[in-house]
Write an enzyme that holds these catalytic residues in place. Structure first.
Site, PDB file in Angstrom:
ATOM      1  N   HIS A 258      46.444  47.434  25.055  1.00  0.00           N
ATOM      2  CA  HIS A 258      47.362  48.218  25.873  1.00  0.00           C
ATOM      3  C   HIS A 258      47.885  49.385  25.053  1.00  0.00           C
ATOM      4  CE1 HIS A 258      50.587  49.207  28.656  1.00  0.00           C
ATOM      5  NE2 HIS A 258      49.872  48.533  29.530  1.00  0.00           N
ATOM      6  N   ASP A 315      45.702  42.493  33.337  1.00  0.00           N
ATOM      7  CA  ASP A 315      44.485  42.284  34.118  1.00  0.00           C
ATOM      8  C   ASP A 315      43.739  41.009  33.760  1.00  0.00           C
ATOM      9  OD1 ASP A 315      44.631  44.648  35.684  1.00  0.00           O
ATOM     10  OD2 ASP A 315      44.272  45.753  33.831  1.00  0.00           O
TER      11      ASP A 315
HETATM   12  C1  LIG Z   1      44.046  49.736  27.539  1.00  0.00           C
HETATM   13  C2  LIG Z   1      43.319  50.641  26.576  1.00  0.00           C
HETATM   14  C3  LIG Z   1      42.630  51.735  27.388  1.00  0.00           C
HETATM   15  C4  LIG Z   1      44.317  51.263  25.613  1.00  0.00           C
HETATM   16  O1  LIG Z   1      43.646  52.249  24.955  1.00  0.00           O
HETATM   17  P1  LIG Z   1      44.191  53.091  23.715  1.00  0.00           P
HETATM   18  O2  LIG Z   1      45.663  52.991  23.587  1.00  0.00           O
HETATM   19  O3  LIG Z   1      43.601  54.446  23.864  1.00  0.00           O
HETATM   20  O4  LIG Z   1      43.590  52.310  22.496  1.00  0.00           O
HETATM   21  P2  LIG Z   1      42.137  52.499  21.922  1.00  0.00           P
HETATM   22  O5  LIG Z   1      41.135  52.381  23.009  1.00  0.00           O
HETATM   23  O6  LIG Z   1      42.129  53.739  21.086  1.00  0.00           O
HETATM   24  O7  LIG Z   1      42.060  51.219  20.979  1.00  0.00           O
HETATM   25  C5  LIG Z   1      42.625  51.156  19.687  1.00  0.00           C
HETATM   26  C6  LIG Z   1      41.708  50.283  18.841  1.00  0.00           C
HETATM   27  O8  LIG Z   1      41.689  48.957  19.400  1.00  0.00           O
HETATM   28  C7  LIG Z   1      40.387  48.602  19.874  1.00  0.00           C
HETATM   29  N1  LIG Z   1      40.527  48.004  21.190  1.00  0.00           N
HETATM   30  C8  LIG Z   1      41.472  48.273  22.096  1.00  0.00           C
HETATM   31  N2  LIG Z   1      41.282  47.545  23.212  1.00  0.00           N
HETATM   32  C9  LIG Z   1      40.204  46.807  22.983  1.00  0.00           C
HETATM   33  C10 LIG Z   1      39.498  45.871  23.761  1.00  0.00           C
HETATM   34  N3  LIG Z   1      39.893  45.577  25.010  1.00  0.00           N
HETATM   35  N4  LIG Z   1      38.407  45.287  23.227  1.00  0.00           N
HETATM   36  C11 LIG Z   1      38.001  45.597  21.993  1.00  0.00           C
HETATM   37  N5  LIG Z   1      38.626  46.480  21.209  1.00  0.00           N
HETATM   38  C12 LIG Z   1      39.707  47.077  21.684  1.00  0.00           C
HETATM   39  C13 LIG Z   1      39.644  49.939  19.988  1.00  0.00           C
HETATM   40  O9  LIG Z   1      38.261  49.781  19.854  1.00  0.00           O
HETATM   41  C14 LIG Z   1      40.258  50.735  18.855  1.00  0.00           C
HETATM   42  O10 LIG Z   1      39.669  50.277  17.652  1.00  0.00           O
HETATM   43  P3  LIG Z   1      39.454  51.310  16.402  1.00  0.00           P
HETATM   44  O11 LIG Z   1      40.845  51.660  15.971  1.00  0.00           O
HETATM   45  O12 LIG Z   1      38.706  50.472  15.436  1.00  0.00           O
HETATM   46  O13 LIG Z   1      38.687  52.453  16.957  1.00  0.00           O
HETATM   47  C15 LIG Z   1      42.276  49.837  25.761  1.00  0.00           C
HETATM   48  O14 LIG Z   1      42.906  48.769  25.084  1.00  0.00           O
HETATM   49  C16 LIG Z   1      41.143  49.310  26.623  1.00  0.00           C
HETATM   50  O15 LIG Z   1      40.184  50.048  26.896  1.00  0.00           O
HETATM   51  N6  LIG Z   1      41.225  48.021  27.095  1.00  0.00           N
HETATM   52  C17 LIG Z   1      40.202  47.469  27.955  1.00  0.00           C
HETATM   53  C18 LIG Z   1      40.433  47.917  29.376  1.00  0.00           C
HETATM   54  C19 LIG Z   1      41.644  47.282  30.002  1.00  0.00           C
HETATM   55  O16 LIG Z   1      41.831  46.081  29.954  1.00  0.00           O
HETATM   56  N7  LIG Z   1      42.456  48.131  30.633  1.00  0.00           N
HETATM   57  C20 LIG Z   1      43.640  47.683  31.339  1.00  0.00           C
HETATM   58  C21 LIG Z   1      44.870  48.229  30.713  1.00  0.00           C
HETATM   59  S1  LIG Z   1      46.326  47.501  31.382  1.00  0.00           S
END
Ligand SMILES: CC(C)(COP(=O)(O)OP(=O)(O)OC[C@H]1O[C@@H](n2cnc3c(N)ncnc32)[C@H](O)[C@@H]1OP(=O)(O)O)[C@@H](O)C(=O)NCCC(=O)NCCS
Length: 365
Positions: A258, A315
């Site tokens: 998140h 979710d």
């Molecule tokens: C929610 C979300 C978009 C937040 O994104 P964000 O704040 O931009 O964070 P990032 O995507 O940059 O993730 C930060 C780090 O954690 C990792 N990470 C975050 N969520 C992850 C997940 N669900 N699975 C695996 N790795 C994850 C990323 O790969 C990244 O790693 P790095 O630093 O080695 O590159 C992201 O966690 C995600 O894509 N989750 C899956 C989709 C989801 O469940 N969305 C619903 C949100 S309520």
């Protein structure tokens, strides 16, 4: 020029009275009230709270519920229009089109007075479940089921979906799902909707912006992603290889992580309890056990080994709840929207009440 923050991370874009998140302590409040204290109310009461700013008194709640029930039915012409389209595996496409259609049939669509907005709010909250259920039934050639007025918002939705009256626990689970989905500060769909509202576009158009943004797999679409993932994993024995394989390939696990929460999302905890209770009532813990195993493996991997604060989000266990409620994955994002529409409306009203057009700048590179 100011420093650019990719994804607007950490940027504060506006003031709101509607909700509050403490991502470090894992606190979520709607209108100053903790989510744990709201989860046992009715969806109607929480919808009223979000839109009107206070918990309704007995008479106010009964009048609000009456108006919602009175507005549940949808225009027959609308169903005829929707039958023309093939929405495939994502019901949200149908819901988005249906809301445009509803706007078309609403004489107050382009009226912006407080009274017109109030009337449109009631119609939107009331009709979302009817539309989602009707679209679902139309997808396999079945007629819509008329709403049943003695059922709650959530129970009536389950009834309109399948024609079966839900058990007390199923009805409660659906109400809680809608409450937990109802509002979450400046998430992407709400931000998109506030931008639309800030141009003084109408309520329906703003809600459609919210819907389009909710659809994405990194936002509301993640719930369907989790349901698909559970199907793909197929059994508890496959969980370890599947999840670790995904991480090795640098793929995201749906339902985890998140932008704001660096601890367990309080909604995820409530959803987990609901999912467990449904599993027990069903006498089948298959989906729950699989989800819990994913959670355990990722806790070990993210928190204990990598020291990364990545926990299940809203979710994750909601997807398990939908499995036990026999809700098909393609409806997951639309049902999320059924709950979220109250929060969206509240944000629209807040934006209209103290408006300045939202227009940031970009660095030219
Ligand atoms: C929610 C979300 C978009 C937040 O994104 P964000 O704040 O931009 O964070 P990032 O995507 O940059 O993730 C930060 C780090 O954690 C990792 N990470 C975050 N969520 C992850 C997940 N669900 N699975 C695996 N790795 C994850 C990323 O790969 C990244 O790693 P790095 O630093 O080695 O590159 C992201 O966690 C995600 O894509 N989750 C899956 C989709 C989801 O469940 N969305 C619903 C949100 S309520």
């Amino acid at each position: 020029m100011e420093e650019m923050k990719k994804g607007l991370e950490g940027v504060v874009a506006l003031d709101t009275k509607i909700s509050y998140i403490d991502g470090i302590q894992g606190i979520l409040k709607y209108r100053g009230i903790k989510i744990e204290d709201l989860a046992d109310l009715s969806y109607d009461a929480v919808s009223y709270l979000l839109i009107n700013g206070k918990i309704p008194g007995e008479a106010e709640l009964s009048e609000y519920s009456r108006m919602l029930k009175e507005n549940r039915r949808i225009n027959g012409k609308q169903i005829e229009v929707l039958k023309e389209f093939e929405f495939g595996t994502e019901a949200l496409d149908g819901l988005r089109t249906a809301i445009s259609c509803t706007a078309h049939f609403d004489e107050e669509n382009n009226h912006h007075t407080p009274d017109a907005n109030k009337n449109k709010s009631i119609r939107l909250v009331a009709k979302f479940p009817t539309i989602v259920a009707a679209l679902h039934r139309a997808s396999f050639g079945e007629k819509p089921i008329e709403p049943m007025d003695n059922l709650s918002h959530g129970a009536n939705f389950l009834y309109m979906l399948s024609g079966k009256i839900p058990t007390e626990l199923e009805a409660e689970a659906m109400e809680k799902d809608l409450i937990l989905s109802a509002e979450h500060e400046l998430n992407p769909s709400t931000f998109a909707l506030r931008i639309a509202a800030s141009t003084l576009s109408d309520l329906y158009s703003a809600v459609i912006c919210g819907l389009c943004t909710l659809k994405g797999p990194l936002h509301g679409g993640a719930r369907k992603g989790v349901m698909d993932m559970l199907d793909e994993i197929g059994s508890i024995e496959n969980v370890r290889d599947y999840t670790l394989g995904k991480l090795e390939n640098k793929e995201k696990i749906m339902g985890f992580g998140h932008r704001v929460y660096k601890t367990l999302d309080p909604r995820a905890r409530i959803y987990k309890d609901v999912a467990r209770a449904l599993a027990e009532e069903n006498g089948d813990t298959y989906w729950f056990d699989m989800a819990e195993e994913i959670e355990h493996i990722l806790y070990h991997e993210f928190i204990e080994i990598r020291g990364k604060p990545i926990y299940p989000n809203v979710d994750f266990y909601s997807a398990v709840v939908y499995k036990y409620l026999d809700i098909p994955a393609e409806l997951a994002t639309s049902i999320f929207a059924m709950g979220r529409v109250s929060g969206w409306i509240a944000h629209c009203m807040e934006q209209y009440s103290d408006n300045r057009v939202i227009r940031p700048r970009a660095h030219t590179v």
